[in-house]
Motif scaffolding. Structure first.
Motif, PDB file in Angstrom:
ATOM      1  N   ILE A 105       0.657  -1.163   0.017  1.00 15.91           N
ATOM      2  CA  ILE A 105      -0.251   0.043  -0.019  1.00 15.91           C
ATOM      3  C   ILE A 105       0.879   1.289  -0.003  1.00 15.91           C
ATOM      4  O   ILE A 105       2.094   1.244   0.272  1.00 15.91           O
ATOM      5  CB  ILE A 105      -0.922   0.071   1.180  1.00 15.91           C
ATOM      6  CG1 ILE A 105      -0.164   0.064   2.426  1.00 15.91           C
ATOM      7  CG2 ILE A 105      -1.872  -1.237   1.404  1.00 15.91           C
ATOM      8  CD1 ILE A 105      -0.899   0.698   3.829  1.00 15.91           C
TER       9      ILE A 105
ATOM     10  N   SER B 156      -5.880   2.245   0.148  1.00 13.28           N
ATOM     11  CA  SER B 156      -5.091   3.238   0.941  1.00 13.28           C
ATOM     12  C   SER B 156      -5.285   4.487   0.362  1.00 13.28           C
ATOM     13  O   SER B 156      -5.569   5.600   1.016  1.00 13.28           O
ATOM     14  CB  SER B 156      -3.580   2.599   1.325  1.00 13.28           C
ATOM     15  OG  SER B 156      -3.000   3.782   2.133  1.00 13.28           O
TER      16      SER B 156
ATOM     17  N   ARG C 263     -10.085  -8.106  -5.408  1.00  8.65           N
ATOM     18  CA  ARG C 263      -9.661  -7.166  -4.703  1.00  8.65           C
ATOM     19  C   ARG C 263     -10.601  -5.687  -4.978  1.00  8.65           C
ATOM     20  O   ARG C 263     -10.847  -4.700  -4.115  1.00  8.65           O
ATOM     21  CB  ARG C 263      -8.412  -6.766  -5.299  1.00  8.65           C
ATOM     22  CG  ARG C 263      -7.354  -7.359  -4.334  1.00  8.65           C
ATOM     23  CD  ARG C 263      -5.968  -7.169  -4.910  1.00  8.65           C
ATOM     24  NE  ARG C 263      -4.989  -8.018  -4.573  1.00  8.65           N
ATOM     25  CZ  ARG C 263      -3.995  -8.619  -5.395  1.00  8.65           C
ATOM     26  NH1 ARG C 263      -3.507  -7.757  -6.562  1.00  8.65           N
ATOM     27  NH2 ARG C 263      -3.190  -9.490  -5.184  1.00  8.65           N
TER      28      ARG C 263
ATOM     29  N   GLN D 229     -11.194  -4.249 -14.216  1.00  6.86           N
ATOM     30  CA  GLN D 229     -10.677  -4.544 -15.564  1.00  6.86           C
ATOM     31  C   GLN D 229      -9.150  -4.233 -15.936  1.00  6.86           C
ATOM     32  O   GLN D 229      -8.653  -3.650 -14.652  1.00  6.86           O
ATOM     33  CB  GLN D 229     -11.360  -3.647 -16.673  1.00  6.86           C
ATOM     34  CG  GLN D 229     -11.317  -2.149 -16.398  1.00  6.86           C
ATOM     35  CD  GLN D 229     -12.388  -1.232 -17.191  1.00  6.86           C
ATOM     36  OE1 GLN D 229     -13.563  -1.700 -17.436  1.00  6.86           O
ATOM     37  NE2 GLN D 229     -11.962  -0.107 -17.762  1.00  6.86           N
TER      38      GLN D 229
ATOM     39  N   CYS E 177      -4.325  -1.583 -18.747  1.00  7.19           N
ATOM     40  CA  CYS E 177      -3.416  -1.541 -19.735  1.00  7.19           C
ATOM     41  C   CYS E 177      -4.054  -1.882 -21.086  1.00  7.19           C
ATOM     42  O   CYS E 177      -3.482  -1.520 -22.249  1.00  7.19           O
ATOM     43  CB  CYS E 177      -2.195  -2.382 -19.633  1.00  7.19           C
ATOM     44  SG  CYS E 177      -1.401  -1.774 -18.229  1.00  7.19           S
TER      45      CYS E 177
ATOM     46  N   ILE F 129       0.917   0.426 -10.779  1.00  3.76           N
ATOM     47  CA  ILE F 129       0.834  -0.802 -11.405  1.00  3.76           C
ATOM     48  C   ILE F 129       2.187  -1.189 -11.967  1.00  3.76           C
ATOM     49  O   ILE F 129       3.134  -0.356 -12.081  1.00  3.76           O
ATOM     50  CB  ILE F 129      -0.163  -0.961 -12.593  1.00  3.76           C
ATOM     51  CG1 ILE F 129       0.139   0.281 -13.620  1.00  3.76           C
ATOM     52  CG2 ILE F 129      -1.482  -0.767 -12.136  1.00  3.76           C
ATOM     53  CD1 ILE F 129      -0.622   0.142 -14.922  1.00  3.76           C
TER      54      ILE F 129
HETATM   55  N1  SAM Z   1      -2.174   2.010  -4.484  1.00  7.35           N
HETATM   56  C1  SAM Z   1      -2.812   0.751  -3.795  1.00  7.35           C
HETATM   57  C2  SAM Z   1      -2.988   1.243  -2.332  1.00  7.35           C
HETATM   58  O1  SAM Z   1      -2.593   2.379  -1.762  1.00  7.35           O
HETATM   59  O2  SAM Z   1      -3.620   0.461  -1.668  1.00  7.35           O
HETATM   60  C3  SAM Z   1      -1.927  -0.116  -3.672  1.00  7.35           C
HETATM   61  C4  SAM Z   1      -1.918  -0.743  -5.226  1.00  7.35           C
HETATM   62  S1  SAM Z   1      -1.054  -2.302  -5.431  1.00  7.35           S
HETATM   63  C5  SAM Z   1       0.747  -1.936  -5.238  1.00  7.35           C
HETATM   64  C6  SAM Z   1      -1.037  -2.541  -7.214  1.00  7.35           C
HETATM   65  C7  SAM Z   1      -2.661  -2.925  -7.765  1.00  7.35           C
HETATM   66  O3  SAM Z   1      -2.585  -3.011  -9.006  1.00  7.35           O
HETATM   67  C8  SAM Z   1      -2.913  -4.775  -7.398  1.00  7.35           C
HETATM   68  O4  SAM Z   1      -4.054  -4.812  -6.465  1.00  7.35           O
HETATM   69  C9  SAM Z   1      -3.003  -5.086  -8.869  1.00  7.35           C
HETATM   70  O5  SAM Z   1      -4.096  -6.311  -8.674  1.00  7.35           O
HETATM   71  C10 SAM Z   1      -3.366  -4.043  -9.602  1.00  7.35           C
HETATM   72  N2  SAM Z   1      -3.045  -4.199 -11.093  1.00  7.35           N
HETATM   73  C11 SAM Z   1      -1.839  -4.545 -11.526  1.00  7.35           C
HETATM   74  N3  SAM Z   1      -1.912  -4.300 -12.733  1.00  7.35           N
HETATM   75  C12 SAM Z   1      -3.105  -3.844 -13.177  1.00  7.35           C
HETATM   76  C13 SAM Z   1      -3.725  -3.391 -14.500  1.00  7.35           C
HETATM   77  N4  SAM Z   1      -2.901  -3.663 -15.605  1.00  7.35           N
HETATM   78  N5  SAM Z   1      -4.974  -3.112 -14.354  1.00  7.35           N
HETATM   79  C14 SAM Z   1      -5.722  -2.891 -13.151  1.00  7.35           C
HETATM   80  N6  SAM Z   1      -5.063  -3.269 -12.195  1.00  7.35           N
HETATM   81  C15 SAM Z   1      -3.768  -3.708 -11.933  1.00  7.35           C
END
Ligand code: SAM
Length: 308
Positions: free
Chosen positions: A86, A116, A140, A162, A165, A182
């Motif tokens: 997060i 978060s 999620r 969705q 990208c 991401i």
């Molecule tokens: N910023 C968030 C927080 O503060 O709680 C945390 C983000 S977490 C590190 C990254 C999230 O991006 C993951 O839940 C992952 O499933 C999602 N994710 C990764 N690639 C993605 C994509 N191409 N499209 C949508 N979601 C994506």
């Protein structure tokens, strides 16, 4: 209770932060008839919480006490159930400032992760803004949507399950700001560009490593973004100590005691101020940085999408 508006009294269905100490807090959902166990004994929701003022001291069944706090995005960040890595409040504060977020802003975010950052965005853009948040992991996305309902902010946010990208944010020409967290943000920049309002706006991408930052910056340049800059927010613990230092005689203008004299000729080439025994020493406060800088979570790359 809502994460974007303060209420005075605790009601059934509210989220309350039980504060046992700075290192020991827990969020609970208030339910009539329910009990929560703490190391100080049980808290009975009906008699101890419902109708009490947020911020009250509540005595538990074993005689110890806790504070019952109104939730805020900052308290949520340190108490939320982690489904992913997060963002923490130091980075979030910079993101909010540098994206120029304010009440009424429309923001696109991906991924939602554990929500978060989303909670902090929602508090800033309320009451008239909107957050479009995209998460490709179905559970999620659903869990985040449920939390937004529980926290009474669902009217301010649309959660889309969705791949940002491939399918983008699901909106075109509406965003004042776009935030990416991401693994391959460069693949989403073309979609971010479409999401912005015609007058443009601010973009931020969070990446844990510098190679990802470089790729993101290259794509931002190719796509016509400007004012590209990358920040790393580091936490620094100030280890404050008192040290005693001798006062230095600074020359005739010093106005020190009569006995104070330079021990070398001030006109001579080697003349320099020296510690003077006629002066008292002085105690200063000094801060030494710790040997290792804790707090690196990643790099924040900001850019501006120009009008058009
Ligand atoms: N910023 C968030 C927080 O503060 O709680 C945390 C983000 S977490 C590190 C990254 C999230 O991006 C993951 O839940 C992952 O499933 C999602 N994710 C990764 N690639 C993605 C994509 N191409 N499209 C949508 N979601 C994506």
């Amino acid at each position: 209770m809502s994460f974007v508006e303060y209420s005075e009294f605790i009601k059934e269905g509210d989220v309350v932060i039980i504060f046992l100490g700075h290192e020991s807090m827990m969020p609970i959902k208030v339910e009539a008839g329910a009990q929560t166990q703490t190391r100080y004994g049980a808290i009975r929701h009906s008699s101890d919480l419902i109708g009490r003022r947020f911020g009250s001291k509540v005595t538990c069944s074993k005689g110890g006490w806790v504070y019952v706090l109104h939730p805020t995005p900052e308290l949520w960040t340190v108490n939320l159930p982690h489904r992913t890595q997060i963002l923490y409040s130091t980075d979030i504060a910079n993101i909010t400032l540098m994206l120029d977020l304010k009440p009424g802003s429309v923001v696109c975010e991906s991924g939602t992760g554990s929500g978060s950052l989303s909670h902090a965005i929602l508090r800033t853009i309320a009451p008239s803004g909107h957050l479009h948040t995209v998460e490709f992991h179905a559970q999620r996305a659903e869990k985040a949507a449920q939390e937004f309902r529980d926290h009474k902010v669902a009217h301010l946010v649309t959660v889309r399950n969705q791949d940002v990208c491939k399918e983008g944010f699901g909106v075109v020409g509406v965003a004042d700001a776009v935030f990416l967290d991401i693994p391959s943000p460069w693949e989403a920049i073309v979609h971010a560009k479409k999401a912005f309002k015609r007058k443009g706006g601010r973009l931020c991408s969070f990446s844990p490593c510098i190679e990802q930052v470089q790729r993101t910056c290259e794509t931002l340049l190719e796509q016509g973004f400007g004012e590209i800059c990358t920040l790393e927010v580091l936490q620094r613990v100030h280890d404050v100590r008192s040290v005693t230092m001798p006062l230095v005689y600074l020359g005739p203008e010093d106005g020190g005691p009569e006995s104070a004299k330079m021990t070398t000729d001030p006109a001579a080439e080697e003349a320099r101020p020296v510690a003077n025994p006629g002066y008292q020493s002085v105690t200063c406060r000094t801060a030494t940085p710790p040997r290792e800088m804790a707090g690196h979570t990643g790099y924040l790359t900001f850019a501006t999408k120009p009008r058009g």
